[in-house]
Design an enzyme around this catalytic site. Structure first.
Site, short mmCIF file in Angstrom:
data_model
loop_
_atom_site.label_atom_id
_atom_site.label_comp_id
_atom_site.label_asym_id
_atom_site.label_seq_id
_atom_site.Cartn_x
_atom_site.Cartn_y
_atom_site.Cartn_z
N ARG A 23 -1.03 -3.75 -11.15
CA ARG A 23 -1.29 -4.25 -9.79
C ARG A 23 -0.47 -3.50 -8.74
O ARG A 23 0.07 -4.11 -7.81
CB ARG A 23 -0.95 -5.74 -9.68
CG ARG A 23 -1.85 -6.65 -10.47
CD ARG A 23 -3.05 -7.10 -9.63
NE ARG A 23 -3.89 -8.00 -10.40
CZ ARG A 23 -3.83 -9.31 -10.33
NH1 ARG A 23 -3.00 -9.88 -9.50
NH2 ARG A 23 -4.61 -10.05 -11.08
N ARG A 36 -1.77 -6.84 -2.30
CA ARG A 36 -1.32 -7.52 -1.08
C ARG A 36 0.12 -7.23 -0.65
O ARG A 36 0.46 -7.41 0.51
CB ARG A 36 -1.43 -9.05 -1.24
CG ARG A 36 -2.80 -9.56 -1.35
CD ARG A 36 -3.13 -10.66 -0.33
NE ARG A 36 -4.56 -10.65 -0.12
CZ ARG A 36 -5.16 -10.17 0.97
NH1 ARG A 36 -4.46 -9.74 1.99
NH2 ARG A 36 -6.47 -10.15 1.06
N ARG A 64 -8.04 -3.86 3.84
CA ARG A 64 -8.90 -4.98 3.47
C ARG A 64 -9.42 -5.77 4.66
O ARG A 64 -10.34 -6.58 4.51
CB ARG A 64 -8.13 -5.92 2.53
CG ARG A 64 -8.01 -5.48 1.08
CD ARG A 64 -9.31 -5.69 0.30
NE ARG A 64 -9.96 -6.96 0.60
CZ ARG A 64 -9.64 -8.12 0.03
NH1 ARG A 64 -8.72 -8.16 -0.89
NH2 ARG A 64 -10.27 -9.22 0.37
N ASP A 121 -11.74 -5.29 -10.28
CA ASP A 121 -11.23 -6.50 -10.92
C ASP A 121 -11.94 -6.69 -12.25
O ASP A 121 -13.06 -6.22 -12.43
CB ASP A 121 -11.44 -7.74 -10.04
CG ASP A 121 -10.57 -8.89 -10.53
OD1 ASP A 121 -9.37 -8.89 -10.22
OD2 ASP A 121 -11.09 -9.77 -11.24
N TYR A 136 -12.25 -17.09 -18.12
CA TYR A 136 -12.71 -17.38 -16.75
C TYR A 136 -14.15 -17.89 -16.73
O TYR A 136 -14.50 -18.76 -15.94
CB TYR A 136 -12.59 -16.13 -15.88
CG TYR A 136 -11.14 -15.75 -15.61
CD1 TYR A 136 -10.43 -16.41 -14.62
CD2 TYR A 136 -10.50 -14.78 -16.34
CE1 TYR A 136 -9.10 -16.09 -14.36
CE2 TYR A 136 -9.17 -14.45 -16.09
CZ TYR A 136 -8.48 -15.12 -15.11
OH TYR A 136 -7.17 -14.81 -14.86
O1 1CP Z 1 -3.55 -1.77 -8.71
C1 1CP Z 1 -4.23 -2.53 -9.39
O2 1CP Z 1 -3.93 -2.80 -10.56
C2 1CP Z 1 -5.37 -3.20 -8.74
C3 1CP Z 1 -6.59 -3.39 -9.58
C4 1CP Z 1 -6.68 -4.74 -10.28
C5 1CP Z 1 -6.61 -4.98 -11.66
C6 1CP Z 1 -6.24 -3.99 -12.74
C7 1CP Z 1 -6.98 -5.98 -9.66
C8 1CP Z 1 -7.12 -6.20 -8.22
N1 1CP Z 1 -7.16 -6.92 -10.63
C9 1CP Z 1 -6.91 -6.35 -11.85
C10 1CP Z 1 -7.03 -6.96 -13.18
C11 1CP Z 1 -7.09 -8.43 -13.31
N2 1CP Z 1 -7.74 -9.36 -12.54
C12 1CP Z 1 -6.52 -9.12 -14.41
C13 1CP Z 1 -5.81 -8.47 -15.57
C14 1CP Z 1 -4.40 -8.11 -15.22
C15 1CP Z 1 -3.49 -9.28 -15.00
O3 1CP Z 1 -3.25 -10.04 -15.95
O4 1CP Z 1 -2.98 -9.40 -13.89
C16 1CP Z 1 -6.80 -10.48 -14.23
C17 1CP Z 1 -6.38 -11.62 -15.15
C18 1CP Z 1 -7.57 -10.62 -13.06
C19 1CP Z 1 -8.13 -11.87 -12.49
C20 1CP Z 1 -7.68 -12.06 -11.10
N3 1CP Z 1 -8.21 -11.39 -10.03
C21 1CP Z 1 -6.61 -12.84 -10.64
C22 1CP Z 1 -5.72 -13.72 -11.49
C23 1CP Z 1 -6.18 -15.14 -11.46
C24 1CP Z 1 -5.37 -16.03 -12.40
O5 1CP Z 1 -5.93 -16.48 -13.40
O6 1CP Z 1 -4.21 -16.27 -12.11
C25 1CP Z 1 -6.53 -12.66 -9.24
C26 1CP Z 1 -5.60 -13.30 -8.29
C27 1CP Z 1 -7.54 -11.72 -8.89
C28 1CP Z 1 -7.79 -11.15 -7.55
C29 1CP Z 1 -7.29 -9.78 -7.38
N4 1CP Z 1 -7.62 -8.69 -8.16
C30 1CP Z 1 -6.99 -7.57 -7.68
C31 1CP Z 1 -6.24 -7.95 -6.52
C32 1CP Z 1 -5.44 -7.02 -5.66
C33 1CP Z 1 -6.43 -9.33 -6.36
C34 1CP Z 1 -5.88 -10.19 -5.23
C35 1CP Z 1 -6.91 -10.26 -4.16
C36 1CP Z 1 -6.32 -10.08 -2.83
O7 1CP Z 1 -5.72 -11.05 -2.39
O8 1CP Z 1 -6.45 -9.01 -2.24
#
Ligand code: 1CP
Length: 361
Positions: free
Chosen positions: A34, A38, A47, A83, A160
């Protein structure tokens, strides 16, 4: 090869790929899960006015956001901005990304009959936007660092799709394991088929390293993990390795320490570790022929500079310089200070070049 892949500028920094293959590196490569997100003001700016999935579908925005951390920090990899939930989206499920909360699937799979709602997507049609974003980003990176592609693992996606949102216990998908084992097998099998095609498409588009996120692997007990998920997780690696033997494959089995031995004996080249395991213990379980990646507790980055440096020093000393990629044990958080990420990355660079010198004496 059965495909004509685009031609890209030559890679100038191949530390990540070399470390994944167990080759010599001048210092340990480093990137952060990540690393785009943000906590970066430039991410929040990019964004503005774009919803999450609209951003994912826009190759210019994806490329800009993916490259932002590479501009800011001396890191050794970029990871494509997307994502894991684009896969359920491609299979016909609705996914809403709620700002500050995370993903919500308003119509989750609640009974086995709901599996009939899922479509087997043509990944080129339904996920072609990810492939186009990878191609554009790879071009824009201009060979500075390798580009990582990724997918969620089958079980983590099922979590999910059945729960309908993030959760601490994921009791609904866990209930399926015992109440609906056949439907569970069917769903995981179908997800595996899609994930394999999706990751092959990412590689054809230009991804140079693949990571499979098993973020909820740790809520499965060892027996359930081996019975339901491990065969699928291994099949993903085997099929990708067969098609693209040169592409390193990493898996992040968060919380599933019990799976490290068996995953080390599979076609994954890299095991990505969370912070709840000691480096020495992970190495003992994994053996010498797999690269380890991780595993600083992201919460360390809330500490002062000296504390971060001391924790990084201990971590890299414990892992050593061979077959190791430095990373966090999970993702950056939205309230992290980017300057602390800088301290982390610089400390890895500083301490691992030092280690290299002292270990050559
Ligand atoms: O730099 C990067 O890594 C960005 C790319 C990326 C990746 C690899 C994002 C962007 N999401 C992910 C993978 C992801 N998404 C995982 C696997 C990694 C991990 O365990 O963190 C998971 C479980 C998700 C699901 C997801 N998407 C969550 C978690 C929800 C939970 O169960 O707690 C969230 C908050 C998101 C939204 C998301 N995805 C990515 C970002 C930057 C965000 C936040 C959105 C935003 O506010 O901009």
């Amino acid at each position: 090869m059965n495909d004509s892949r685009p031609i890209f500028p030559e890679l100038q920094n191949d530390r990540l790929l070399r470390a994944a293959r167990g080759e010599f590196v001048d210092r340990v490569p480093v990137w952060m899960m990540r690393q785009a997100g943000r906590y970066l003001p430039e991410y929040r700016k990019a964004r503005e006015g774009h919803s999450f999935f609209e951003t994912c579908r826009n190759p210019e925005l994806v490329s800009e956001i993916t490259i932002q951390p590479v501009r800011r920090f001396p890191i050794d990899a970029a990871i494509i901005f997307s994502d894991i939930l684009v896969v359920p989206l491609a299979m016909g499920m609705q996914v809403d990304m709620i700002a500050g909360k995370g993903p919500v699937l308003p119509e989750p799979l609640s009974t086995p009959a709901d599996l009939d709602r899922l479509v087997m997507p043509d990944v080129k049609d339904e996920l072609g936007y990810v492939f186009r974003a990878i191609e554009k980003t790879r071009r824009d990176l201009n060979g500075r660092v390798p580009l990582i592609g990724f997918s969620g693992a089958p079980w983590t996606l099922m979590c999910y799709m059945v729960e309908g949102a993030g959760s601490k216990s994921f009791s609904k998908p866990r209930a399926w394991l015992y109440a609906e084992p056949q439907a569970t097998d069917r769903l995981l099998e179908q997800l595996t088929d899609v994930i394999i095609e999706y990751l092959k498409g990412q590689i054809r588009a230009g991804a140079q390293y693949i990571q499979v996120f098993e973020s909820w692997g740790g809520i499965l007990g060892p027996e359930a993990f081996d019975r339901f998920e491990a065969p699928h997780l291994k099949r993903i690696a085997t099929e990708l390795k067969y098609a693209y033997p040169e592409i390193p494959l990493a898996v992040f089995p968060r919380g599933a320490h019990h799976a490290l031995e068996s995953l080390a004996d599979s076609d994954y080249d890299v095991l990505s570790l969370d912070w709840t395991i000691l480096p020495e213990e992970a190495r003992t379980k994994a053996g010498l022929y797999v690269t380890l990646q991780g595993n600083l507790d992201p919460a360390v980055l809330y500490g002062p500079r000296d504390v971060i440096r001391e924790n990084v020093r201990r971590m890299v000393q414990a892992f050593g310089t061979r077959r190791y990629i430095a990373n966090l044990g999970h993702g950056m958080m939205s309230d992290h200070d980017p300057d602390k990420a800088q301290v982390f990355v610089e400390a890895v660079r500083e301490f691992t070049s030092e280690l290299q010198l002292s270990s050559s004496h």
